[in-house]
Structure formats: structure tokens, C-alpha cells
Design a protein around this motif. Structure first.
Motif, PDB file in Angstrom:
ATOM      1  N   LEU A  34       0.785  -1.281  -0.057  1.00 26.06           N
ATOM      2  CA  LEU A  34       0.043  -0.107  -0.066  1.00 26.06           C
ATOM      3  C   LEU A  34       0.854   1.250  -0.053  1.00 26.06           C
ATOM      4  O   LEU A  34       0.406   2.321  -0.634  1.00 26.06           O
ATOM      5  N   ALA A  37       1.624   2.730  -3.276  1.00 26.00           N
ATOM      6  CA  ALA A  37       0.513   3.020  -4.228  1.00 26.00           C
ATOM      7  C   ALA A  37       0.442   4.732  -3.910  1.00 26.00           C
ATOM      8  O   ALA A  37       1.331   5.115  -3.367  1.00 26.00           O
ATOM      9  N   HIS A  38      -0.396   5.398  -4.879  1.00 24.20           N
ATOM     10  CA  HIS A  38      -0.620   6.696  -4.552  1.00 24.20           C
ATOM     11  C   HIS A  38      -1.904   7.109  -4.651  1.00 24.20           C
ATOM     12  O   HIS A  38      -2.860   6.220  -5.218  1.00 24.20           O
ATOM     13  N   MET A  39      -2.217   8.279  -4.183  1.00 22.55           N
ATOM     14  CA  MET A  39      -3.602   8.895  -4.192  1.00 22.55           C
ATOM     15  C   MET A  39      -3.589  10.020  -5.067  1.00 22.55           C
ATOM     16  O   MET A  39      -2.854  10.812  -4.825  1.00 22.55           O
ATOM     17  N   ARG A  43      -9.239  11.432  -4.446  1.00 20.93           N
ATOM     18  CA  ARG A  43      -8.874  10.572  -3.420  1.00 20.93           C
ATOM     19  C   ARG A  43      -8.887   9.006  -3.658  1.00 20.93           C
ATOM     20  O   ARG A  43      -9.422   8.209  -3.057  1.00 20.93           O
ATOM     21  N   ILE A  45      -7.254   5.606  -4.857  1.00 23.81           N
ATOM     22  CA  ILE A  45      -5.957   4.996  -4.529  1.00 23.81           C
ATOM     23  C   ILE A  45      -5.466   4.159  -5.909  1.00 23.81           C
ATOM     24  O   ILE A  45      -6.583   3.248  -6.366  1.00 23.81           O
ATOM     25  N   HIS A  46      -4.312   4.493  -6.324  1.00 25.18           N
ATOM     26  CA  HIS A  46      -3.754   3.735  -7.535  1.00 25.18           C
ATOM     27  C   HIS A  46      -2.744   2.766  -7.003  1.00 25.18           C
ATOM     28  O   HIS A  46      -1.686   3.395  -6.679  1.00 25.18           O
ATOM     29  N   HIS A  47      -2.744   1.648  -7.417  1.00 22.26           N
ATOM     30  CA  HIS A  47      -1.883   0.699  -7.031  1.00 22.26           C
ATOM     31  C   HIS A  47      -0.634   0.348  -7.943  1.00 22.26           C
ATOM     32  O   HIS A  47       0.093  -0.679  -7.562  1.00 22.26           O
ATOM     33  N   ASN A  53       5.282   8.492  -2.346  1.00 23.76           N
ATOM     34  CA  ASN A  53       5.075   8.636  -0.840  1.00 23.76           C
ATOM     35  C   ASN A  53       6.454   8.791   0.050  1.00 23.76           C
ATOM     36  O   ASN A  53       6.455   9.798   0.692  1.00 23.76           O
ATOM     37  N   THR A 247      -3.414   9.773   7.798  1.00 25.82           N
ATOM     38  CA  THR A 247      -4.251   8.485   7.642  1.00 25.82           C
ATOM     39  C   THR A 247      -5.659   9.069   8.020  1.00 25.82           C
ATOM     40  O   THR A 247      -6.590   8.620   7.256  1.00 25.82           O
ATOM     41  N   ASP A 252      -5.215   9.905   3.608  1.00 24.08           N
ATOM     42  CA  ASP A 252      -4.217   9.439   2.677  1.00 24.08           C
ATOM     43  C   ASP A 252      -3.459   8.200   3.108  1.00 24.08           C
ATOM     44  O   ASP A 252      -2.745   8.112   3.739  1.00 24.08           O
ATOM     45  N   PRO A 254      -2.123   5.604   1.580  1.00 22.75           N
ATOM     46  CA  PRO A 254      -0.900   5.080   1.021  1.00 22.75           C
ATOM     47  C   PRO A 254       0.292   6.012   1.746  1.00 22.75           C
ATOM     48  O   PRO A 254       1.367   5.430   1.909  1.00 22.75           O
TER      49      PRO A 254
END
Length: 286
Positions: A34, A37-39, A43, A45-47, A53, A247, A252, A254
């Protein structure tokens, strides 16, 4: 070692290994995935694998202040726990009366049976503007107006030391309890003073307890969250509070996962450095 002995050892270790894999290793791997990944702005989430991050952590001044705040708190709390805990553990172990020793152990262990939230709220009651300390000082005429104690870095240090002091005392007391008193008597019979006996015999042999207690306090201080939040609020630049903010406030996940892994790596590095430093001290006094 025979095959039967190997099987017996494996059988004894298997439950702990299974629990460690199921409840630590697998969740940690999933959390690390996780963190890669990035947001996006919506909002979502792309894996796809990305280090954005970790780059955000490396370039954001707020996260740098967060690390520095956690380092300052850890150094202060660990030093105070060691300075307060070693003499207290020494006295607790060396007291002659068995009843007194039992009472002292009960006093040290009993706070661990109470929720850390309750103990932290106790400091809120003591340090508030209308709390016990300010009320007492005002009634005695020692101050004209309440002192600001809550919301300060000092209040975080005091409350954290109170929460974590047993984790320093108990390993040191265990190490001191296991020392052979014959060694100290032999040193004194050979002409060593009490101070020399302590410095050359007792302290080096109790260093495993010091290392264990210091490692526990460092790890717990770096990750402490509820006590600073209650006595100083969410604006304190600390690692755990930063993870909470990212969090649960910014959602966020990731970035929060990445910060969690940075905290884990940072904790392991600090503990390793502290252990090497304490071993060097042990070698210098041995």
C-alpha cells in the motif's frame, strides 16, 4: 542434535512462528504494498508502484520536524527513564525485607494494569490551568495566575516518562536480581570500595537489563501516540501523531503506510545504535 530433538524444537516454535507470520509478516507486506501506491486528487488509490510517498516524506519540511520532535522526545524520555529507573530498580532488588520488595514490585507493576488513557488523563487533571498543581500554587500564593503546562513539550516528556518508566525498571531489576552476590563480596574482600564494586562488577553485569530496558523505551517512545495527544494536542510534531493526521484526517492511506514503514526502519536503526553505544559503555567500564 538428533532428528527427534529437531522435531521437538520445531513443534515448540511452530505456533509462535505461525502467529508471527499471520499477524505481523503478512499484514506488514500488505502495508508495504500500500505504501507503494498513491492517491490522486479525487482521493482514489492507484496501486501502480510508485515512490511518491517516500519522496513526499523526504522533501516535506513538516515530516522533517516530525522526525526531529520524535528524536528529541526519545532522547529525553530514555535518559530520564534510565536515570530514574536504574537507582530505583537497584534499591528495589537490594532491599532486605521480602515484604518491602514485594510491595515495591507491586507499585512498579500496578500502573501497567491501568489503561494508558486513564494514566494520561491523570496528567491532564494535574497540569490543566484549573488543575491540581495550579490550584495548589495559587492557593499558597506562589503564583498570581495559572502556569501553562498542558500543550507544552515538557508536559509530553513528563507524562511519557511516567507511562514508560516500568518498562525500563523491570528489565534492569531482572538483571540485577540474577547477579551472583558472591562476585560483589569477592571484590570487596580484595579491597574494592563500594563505588568500585558497583562500577566494575554490578554495572557491567547489569548491562543486558539496561540494553533491554533502553530498547523497549526507545521503541515505545518513537511510536507513542495517545499520551502526547491528550496532554499536548494534535499539533505536536511527532511521528505517531503525524501518521494519525495523514491517515485519519487527510485519509491518505498510502502516505500513512509509507510513514509507518519509515517509522519502523527508523526505530530499528535507533535501537541498533543505542545497543552498540551501551555495549561500548559496558566494554569501557568492564
Amino acid at each position: 542434535m538428533s532428528a527427534r530433538r529437531h522435531l521437538a524444537v520445531a513443534g515448540l516454535l511452530a505456533p509462535a512462528v505461525v502467529l508471527l507470520v499471520l499477524f505481523f509478516a503478512i499484514p506488514s507486506i500488505d502495508l508495504f504494498r500500500l505504501s507503494l501506491a498513491h492517491m490522486d486528487a479525487q482521493r482514489a488509490i492507484h496501486h501502480d508502484v510508485s515512490l511518491v510517498n517516500y519522496k513526499n516524506f523526504a522533501t516535506n519540511p513538516y515530516f522533517h520536524r516530525m522526525v526531529w520532535g520524535s528524536v528529541k522526545l526519545t532522547v529525553a524520555v530514555t535518559a530520564l527513564c534510565l536515570l530514574l529507573g536504574y537507582p530505583a530498580a537497584y534499591f528495589m532488588v537490594r532491599v532486605r525485607s521480602t515484604l518491602s520488595r514485594t510491595i515495591l514490585y507491586a507499585i512498579v507493576v500496578s500502573p501497567l494494569l491501568i489503561s494508558v488513557i486513564v494514566r494520561s488523563y491523570g496528567w491532564v487533571v494535574l497540569l490543566a490551568n484549573n488543575g491540581v498543581i495550579n490550584g495548589t500554587l495559587l492557593s499558597l500564593g506562589l503564583i498570581d495566575r495559572p502556569l501553562r503546562m498542558l500543550g507544552t513539550f515538557g508536559s509530553v516528556i513528563v507524562a511519557t516518562v511516567h507511562v514508560l518508566l516500568p518498562f525500563m525498571m523491570l528489565p534492569i531489576a531482572s538483571a540485577l536480581q540474577s547477579l551472583d552476590s558472591v562476585l560483589e563480596r569477592a571484590a570487596q574482600n580484595l579491597g574494592a570500595s563500594p563505588a568500585q564494586t558497583f562500577w566494575r562488577i554490578t554495572l557491567p553485569l547489569s548491562m543486558p537489563g539496561v540494553v533491554a530496558g533502553t530498547s523497549l523505551v526507545i521503541a515505545l517512545t518513537l511510536g507513542i501516540y495517545i499520551t502526547p495527544l491528550l496532554v499536548a494536542g494534535p499539533l505536536q510534531p511527532l511521528f505517531a501523531i503525524g501518521i494519525y493526521y495523514v491517515t485519519l484526517s487527510q485519509l491518505d492511506f498510502p502516505l500513512g503506510a509509507a510513514l509507518s514503514f519509515v517509522l519502523l526502519a527508523f526505530t530499528l536503526v535507533v535501537i541498533a545504535l543505542a545497543a552498540r553505544l551501551l555495549k561500548a559503555v559496558k566494554g569501557s567500564v568492564a
